[in-house]
Design an enzyme around this catalytic site. Structure first.
Site, PDB file in Angstrom:
ATOM      1  N   ASP A   1       0.293  -1.092  -0.442  1.00 35.71           N
ATOM      2  CA  ASP A   1      -0.039  -0.256   0.069  1.00 35.71           C
ATOM      3  C   ASP A   1       0.944   1.287   0.552  1.00 35.71           C
ATOM      4  O   ASP A   1       2.302   0.999   0.552  1.00 35.71           O
ATOM      5  CB  ASP A   1      -0.581   0.560   2.043  1.00 35.71           C
ATOM      6  CG  ASP A   1      -1.459   0.837   1.377  1.00 35.71           C
ATOM      7  OD1 ASP A   1      -2.115   1.385   0.461  1.00 35.71           O
ATOM      8  OD2 ASP A   1      -1.751   1.924   2.565  1.00 35.71           O
TER       9      ASP A   1
ATOM     10  N   ASP B   1      -1.285  -0.980   6.397  1.00 36.87           N
ATOM     11  CA  ASP B   1      -1.517  -0.171   7.407  1.00 36.87           C
ATOM     12  C   ASP B   1      -3.425  -0.276   7.792  1.00 36.87           C
ATOM     13  O   ASP B   1      -3.553   0.853   9.140  1.00 36.87           O
ATOM     14  CB  ASP B   1      -0.521   0.858   7.627  1.00 36.87           C
ATOM     15  CG  ASP B   1      -1.066   2.019   7.171  1.00 36.87           C
ATOM     16  OD1 ASP B   1      -1.615   2.038   6.159  1.00 36.87           O
ATOM     17  OD2 ASP B   1      -1.287   3.056   8.458  1.00 36.87           O
TER      18      ASP B   1
ATOM     19  N   ASP C   1      -6.457  -2.587   3.778  1.00 37.24           N
ATOM     20  CA  ASP C   1      -5.248  -3.681   3.588  1.00 37.24           C
ATOM     21  C   ASP C   1      -6.351  -4.769   3.988  1.00 37.24           C
ATOM     22  O   ASP C   1      -5.529  -5.646   3.516  1.00 37.24           O
ATOM     23  CB  ASP C   1      -4.388  -3.234   3.616  1.00 37.24           C
ATOM     24  CG  ASP C   1      -4.322  -1.538   3.160  1.00 37.24           C
ATOM     25  OD1 ASP C   1      -4.877  -1.609   2.211  1.00 37.24           O
ATOM     26  OD2 ASP C   1      -3.256  -0.925   4.211  1.00 37.24           O
TER      27      ASP C   1
END
Length: 799
Positions: free
Chosen positions: A322, A518, A522
């Protein structure tokens, strides 16, 4: 069907009891062996035999259960040989051998359970955060109803700070939303009347009405929960390294034992073969090496939740990341402060921070953080008014100051249009500073790249990853910029949680794939990856619940360290297993020839076990080849020069401002600005660069291997010195002549703009290459961290 369901339930219950059964079994088998040994030494052989029989018999039952559980998953594990050995020793009355095997089996299973036990994938954070009620408006009455009762076309009211319960469209006013739970992006967004709002986002502004377009079950947030659960269920159980060796050891042991029995007619000889064939090096040494690797990784700030995850980590070749919170800081930060021509940018920042001191807005937090980090003295605001989504205004030192948004139509000056252009190119948000209604300054904010990110990418590639992919919910332009700077192989922008899951699944089909994230958005992708890695420094979230690995600090480069540890631990585990099993095979041949009775074979096996366990414990030390030790004085120098960078970075803007002023005309104001820039170079920047050259770089030569590691930085120092000397020469000429000569303007502009770009690049290179060897990500000043100690403020800061 009923029988299958009952069996499944029974095995699930046994699995839940494993943390209690295995330690108890270890204690009982060790106790039985010890009591029997004491009784035998005291001459009470009958008591000794009874004690050893009890220890052996007690180990048979759980061993049978483990065998059956393995067979249900289609695995022929090491426990089959252990069961045969236990039963065989009882049948031929070799009770001491049985007790020894029982102790080794119980100890090995307990160690293996400690290595393999992982946190639940029930995604508690997702479920606990999900809304359970909604406020439905009927005419003038608002009633609270269970979420399941919300129907399409209902008119709902969403209060400040509440989670949007279902998908819908804004009805009455502009909604200010925190969509980070879905997109991962920290900046708040506005949704105008008629625009679609997805469930799960947080109302960061005032109350608004929502026209429901879906039920709770069909909403976006419920879909995220389902995605995470489905992705987690797809992952097959990880086969233990010991079981893979057992696939060929089991038939070999049975063949040798059967041959010995047929050739000699002695069942004792066959049992002796099975005793020494009991794969204790696998049952003990492999878990010890894996547990040692897990311990080593945890000391490096990487919590690996299972031995299987450690093994997969060592095999991974693809990493999907990410952007927000992983490669970038995950929170906005001030990147520039601009003032009207002749204005003072520092004063604009001080005024903006003074107004924003009590605002919970994420941009306000960043502005105050920057001001306090610069050591500015803030004024106490009076008559504070905050309009959600628009900004805040207050009276500061008898002036009305407003900080917030302006429409493009309200920006009419040339400098203002320049600010808009710069913000658009940088992908930055703008907080305008207006005094008595007139725009006089602007604070530019964006989610900055982590200082460690470029070095992290290099470390990850060196650790064995050959494909790095970025997934982000952010727009394509800033995503491509980050990917270009870091040299990533692929970037996917504007990704929904479902898009991320699909991308991770596609990568997983090609190679062993890790996913680093995080946020709650996700979690499904983490569960879908071969190995999910959560940035867990900000607390427990759905991402850490769904992950196999949790980074306890917000530094992805720790993952490269963990990969090195994983490969080292696996190498030690395999080495211990191969050496131990080779010795066991040799002992099997000796036992088959009748030269090694069962009890002696069990004792010999103990000696082999001690040898391989001592070897396996080397995994605790880590791989010396990957260690970079910094002397304490070098660490102190790095921290010292890092602090100077933080002080000087803000001053670099003076070089660009001086060039901008000179470009407007070589007048007296331009000469004054040029003189200030030259003084900055002479008094602060050049002494800093010379100190680095004479103190820091020689100190880094030994830990980095040679002085070649800093050679290019030394060449940059020389260029900075050359350009600074050139500027100083121009200043002396202009001061002697009383004005800047027109023919000198072009060269001065080239020097000033060149110095500004060169110094910024040079600072970044040093920070990435050297300062990250010791420094964690910078944290806000203590005054900022304690300014609003409520849980809500901490949550806002983390997002």
């Amino acid at each position: 069907m009923v029988t299958d369901a009952t069996d499944s339930t029974a095995f699930r219950r046994l699995s839940r009891l494993r943390p209690l059964i295995e330690p108890a079994l270890v204690m009982f088998t060790v106790g039985a062996l010890a009591v029997g040994g004491i009784a035998w030494l005291g001459g009470r052989h009958d008591v000794a035999d009874a004690s050893w029989i009890a220890g052996t018999a007690l180990a048979v039952l759980p061993a049978l259960v483990w065998v059956v559980m393995a067979l249900r998953h289609g695995r022929f594990g090491v426990d089959i040989i252990a069961v045969l050995s236990l039963v065989g020793t009882l049948l031929v009355h070799e009770y001491l051998a049985g007790a020894l095997i029982a102790m080794m089996l119980a100890g090995g299973r307990a160690l293996d359970a400690a290595a393999a036990r992982r946190a639940s994938h029930d995604l508690r954070a997702l479920l606990e955060r999900a809304p359970r009620f909604a406020r439905r408006r009927d005419s003038a009455q608002v009633t609270v109803i269970p979420l399941a009762e919300v129907a399409v076309d209902d008119l709902l009211v969403v209060g400040p700070g509440e989670v949007v319960p279902v998908d819908g469209r804004v009805v009455d006013v502009v909604a200010v939303l925190d969509e980070s739970v879905l997109t991962g992006e920290p900046l708040q967004v506005e949704r105008d009347v008629g625009e679609l709002v997805r469930s799960g986002v947080v109302n960061a502004g005032g109350a608004f009405e929502l026209h429901a377009t879906s039920t709770a079950d069909d909403s976006t947030y419920a879909g995220i929960v389902r995605l995470a659960q489905q992705a987690g269920a797809e992952n097959a159980p990880i086969v233990r390294l010991a079981d893979r060796y057992a696939a060929w050891l089991l038939p070999a042991a049975l063949l040798v034992a059967g041959g010995a029995w047929l050739a000699s007619g002695s069942a004792v000889r066959a049992v002796a073969v099975l005793v020494v064939a009991t794969p204790c090096p696998l049952l003990l040494a492999v878990p010890v090496a894996i547990v040692s690797g897990l311990s080593r990784a945890s000391r490096a700030g990487v919590v690996i939740r299972s031995g299987g995850a450690l093994e997969n980590l060592g095999h991974a070749t693809t990493l999907v990341m990410d952007k927000t919170g992983t490669l970038t800081m995950g929170r906005p930060a001030v990147v520039d402060v601009v003032a009207v021509p002749g204005g003072n940018p520092t004063e604009m920042l001080r005024l903006a921070a003074s107004v924003d001191q009590f605002s919970p807005h994420v941009l306000a937090e960043a502005i105050v953080t920057e001001a306090l980090a610069r050591g500015l003295q803030l004024s106490l605001p009076a008559d504070v008014i905050e309009e959600p989504g628009r900004g805040a205004s207050a009276t500061i030192e008898a002036r009305r100051v407003t900080v917030g948004k302006l429409s493009r139509d309200a920006v009419t000056t040339a400098w203002g249009r320049g600010v808009l252009s710069r913000a658009g190119l940088d992908g930055a948000a703008i907080a305008w500073v207006c005094i008595e209604g007139e725009p006089t300054g602007a604070v530019l904010l964006r989610d900055p790249l982590r200082r460690h990110s470029p070095r992290t990418v290099r470390r990850l590639r060196a650790a064995g990853l050959n494909r790095l992919v970025m997934l982000t919910g952010d727009r394509a332009e800033p995503a491509r910029e980050v990917a270009t700077v870091l040299g990533l192989d692929e970037v996917y922008a504007e990704q929904t949680p479902a898009d991320k899951v699909a991308a991770v699944r596609a990568e997983r089909q090609r190679a062993v794939t890790m996913m680093v994230g995080d946020g709650i958005n996700d979690a499904p992708a983490l569960a879908a990856a071969t190995v999910g890695v959560a940035m867990g420094a900000r607390g427990a979230t759905a991402s850490s619940e769904a992950a196999d690995i949790v980074l306890t600090s917000d530094r992805v480069d720790r993952l490269a360290d963990a990969m090195d540890i994983a490969r080292w631990s696996r190498r030690i585990a395999m080495q211990s297993a191969v050496v131990g099993m080779s010795l066991s095979l040799l002992a099997m041949v000796v036992a088959a020839l009748g030269w090694l009775p069962p009890a002696a074979g069990a004792l010999l096996q103990e000696g082999i076990d001690v040898t391989v366990i001592l070897n396996a414990l080397r995994a605790l030390r880590g791989n010396p080849a990957t260690e970079v030790a910094l002397p304490p004085n070098t660490e102190q120098l790095l921290r010292h020069f890092a602090a100077e960078h933080d002080e000087l970075r803000d001053a670099l803007g003076l070089l660009r401002d001086s060039a901008d002023r000179l470009a407007s005309g070589p007048d007296a104001a331009a000469l004054e600005s040029l003189t200030a820039a030259s003084k900055l170079l002479t008094d602060r920047i050049l002494p800093h660069e010379r100190a680095e050259e004479t103190q820091l770089y020689p100190a880094l030569a030994r830990p980095l291997g040679s002085d070649e590691a800093t050679a290019t930085m030394s060449r940059t120092h020389a260029e900075i010195q050359r350009l600074a000397d050139r500027v100083s020469a121009h200043v002396r000429l202009a001061q002697s002549a009383g004005a800047i000569q027109p023919e000198d303007v072009d060269d001065l502009l080239a020097c000033l703009y060149g110095l500004y770009a060169l110094l910024r690049l040079h600072f970044v290179q040093e920070e990435e290459n050297y300062f990250t060897l010791t420094e964690d990500e910078p944290t806000p000043p203590e005054s900022v961290r304690t300014r609003r100690p409520t849980e809500e403020a901490d949550s806002a800061m983390s997002q």
